[in-house]
Design a protein around this motif. Structure first.
Motif, mmCIF file in Angstrom:
data_model
loop_
_atom_site.group_PDB
_atom_site.id
_atom_site.type_symbol
_atom_site.label_atom_id
_atom_site.label_comp_id
_atom_site.label_asym_id
_atom_site.label_seq_id
_atom_site.Cartn_x
_atom_site.Cartn_y
_atom_site.Cartn_z
ATOM 1 N N CYS A 23 0.849 -1.197 0.000
ATOM 2 C CA CYS A 23 0.000 0.000 0.000
ATOM 3 C C CYS A 23 0.885 1.249 0.000
ATOM 4 O O CYS A 23 1.735 1.400 0.876
ATOM 5 C CB CYS A 23 -0.891 -0.030 1.242
ATOM 6 S SG CYS A 23 -1.771 1.511 1.539
ATOM 7 N N ARG A 25 0.124 4.231 0.680
ATOM 8 C CA ARG A 25 -0.127 5.096 1.849
ATOM 9 C C ARG A 25 0.811 4.703 3.001
ATOM 10 O O ARG A 25 1.334 5.546 3.725
ATOM 11 C CB ARG A 25 -1.605 4.948 2.252
ATOM 12 C CG ARG A 25 -2.082 5.909 3.309
ATOM 13 C CD ARG A 25 -3.609 5.819 3.374
ATOM 14 N NE ARG A 25 -4.142 6.336 4.600
ATOM 15 C CZ ARG A 25 -4.469 7.621 4.803
ATOM 16 N NH1 ARG A 25 -4.293 8.508 3.851
ATOM 17 N NH2 ARG A 25 -4.981 8.011 5.947
ATOM 18 N N ALA A 155 -6.587 6.848 1.347
ATOM 19 C CA ALA A 155 -6.772 5.454 1.776
ATOM 20 C C ALA A 155 -7.712 4.744 0.816
ATOM 21 O O ALA A 155 -8.782 5.261 0.508
ATOM 22 C CB ALA A 155 -7.341 5.416 3.187
ATOM 23 N N VAL A 156 -7.293 3.622 0.347
ATOM 24 C CA VAL A 156 -8.138 2.813 -0.541
ATOM 25 C C VAL A 156 -8.196 1.420 0.071
ATOM 26 O O VAL A 156 -7.143 0.809 0.321
ATOM 27 C CB VAL A 156 -7.526 2.731 -1.971
ATOM 28 C CG1 VAL A 156 -8.378 1.837 -2.865
ATOM 29 C CG2 VAL A 156 -7.380 4.124 -2.571
ATOM 30 N N CYS A 161 -5.829 -4.294 4.539
ATOM 31 C CA CYS A 161 -6.261 -3.331 5.557
ATOM 32 C C CYS A 161 -6.598 -4.011 6.889
ATOM 33 O O CYS A 161 -6.297 -3.476 7.952
ATOM 34 C CB CYS A 161 -7.479 -2.550 5.081
ATOM 35 S SG CYS A 161 -7.109 -1.398 3.750
ATOM 36 N N CYS A 164 -3.470 -4.453 8.889
ATOM 37 C CA CYS A 164 -2.506 -3.351 8.795
ATOM 38 C C CYS A 164 -2.401 -2.610 10.131
ATOM 39 O O CYS A 164 -3.408 -2.211 10.718
ATOM 40 C CB CYS A 164 -2.945 -2.378 7.704
ATOM 41 S SG CYS A 164 -1.859 -0.942 7.590
ATOM 42 N N SER A 167 -4.080 0.870 10.420
ATOM 43 C CA SER A 167 -5.503 1.005 10.083
ATOM 44 C C SER A 167 -6.213 2.099 10.876
ATOM 45 O O SER A 167 -7.129 2.735 10.361
ATOM 46 C CB SER A 167 -6.223 -0.327 10.208
ATOM 47 O OG SER A 167 -6.128 -0.775 11.521
ATOM 48 N N CYS A 170 -6.454 5.265 9.106
ATOM 49 C CA CYS A 170 -7.243 5.271 7.860
ATOM 50 C C CYS A 170 -8.735 5.144 8.083
ATOM 51 O O CYS A 170 -9.510 5.760 7.363
ATOM 52 C CB CYS A 170 -6.786 4.117 6.953
ATOM 53 S SG CYS A 170 -5.058 4.205 6.509
HETATM 54 S S1 SF4 Z 1 -5.219 0.402 6.508
HETATM 55 FE FE1 SF4 Z 1 -3.080 0.119 5.866
HETATM 56 S S2 SF4 Z 1 -3.251 -1.034 3.946
HETATM 57 FE FE2 SF4 Z 1 -5.255 -0.094 4.314
HETATM 58 S S3 SF4 Z 1 -5.239 1.901 3.249
HETATM 59 FE FE3 SF4 Z 1 -4.564 2.248 5.379
HETATM 60 S S4 SF4 Z 1 -2.339 2.149 5.303
HETATM 61 FE FE4 SF4 Z 1 -3.102 1.171 3.433
#
Ligand code: SF4
Length: 172
Positions: A23, A25, A155-156, A161, A164, A167, A170
């Motif tokens: 990712c 991000r 964030a996608v 996720c 992660c 998280s 995000c």
């Molecule tokens: S939770 Fe982690 S993997 Fe998902 S968008 Fe956020 S940084 Fe990226």
């Protein structure tokens, strides 16, 4: 044309290469010194598996901006091992290990890589090829561009996720 960058270029170690495959991000967070939650269950589990597997081999060897999980010599060849808790992200793990081999290669050291999945009792050999070196050169460039961004990429939701450690940044 290269993007003008007003922040320090990131130090590109294996973890950043790994995050790049997972990712973008995460790459931004890490390159800006925003550490993931160290007590996150999945990170703790990964550390425990790492520390308690392959105990006869040498663990946690620093090299440049990298930290190799395992270093050993087999048939006269240096072997770098990377321990993962599952093969779910094998492509990311492969790229991370190839990055280690590339950094060693730049220092005149030819080594082989082994991806190790102790819970699955599996291992995969990784070798550095010209194609991989070329791919990694592109990855380093992209990592530098992400690190230069003024704000993190949006964030996608993706399949990582749920495991992660970022998280909370995000989705909370
Ligand atoms: S939770 Fe982690 S993997 Fe998902 S968008 Fe956020 S940084 Fe990226």
């Amino acid at each position: 044309m290269a993007v003008p960058c007003f922040s320090e270029p990131p130090r590109i170690g294996g973890t950043l290469v790994w995050y790049f495959s997972i990712c973008h991000r995460e790459v931004w967070f890490m390159s800006h010194g925003i550490e993931p939650d160290r007590e996150d269950d999945f990170l703790v589990m990964g550390r425990l598996i790492d520390e308690n597997s392959y105990r006869r081999d040498r663990h946690s060897v620093s090299f440049g901006d990298n930290r190799f999980d395992i270093v050993k010599v087999e048939d006269g060849t240096l072997v770098v091992g990377e321990v993962k808790k599952s093969s779910r992200s094998i492509d990311a793990a492969r790229l991370q290990l190839a990055h280690y081999l590339y950094d060693l290669w730049k220092d005149g050291i030819i080594a082989k890589g082994q991806l190790l999945f102790p819970k699955e009792k599996r291992r995969k050999e990784v070798e550095l090829t010209e194609e991989t070196r070329h791919r990694l050169d592109g990855v380093y460039e992209e990592i530098r561009e992400i690190a230069c961004m003024a704000a993190p990429p949006k964030a996608v939701k993706n399949r990582f996720c749920s495991v992660c450690a970022y998280s909370d940044l995000c989705w909370s």
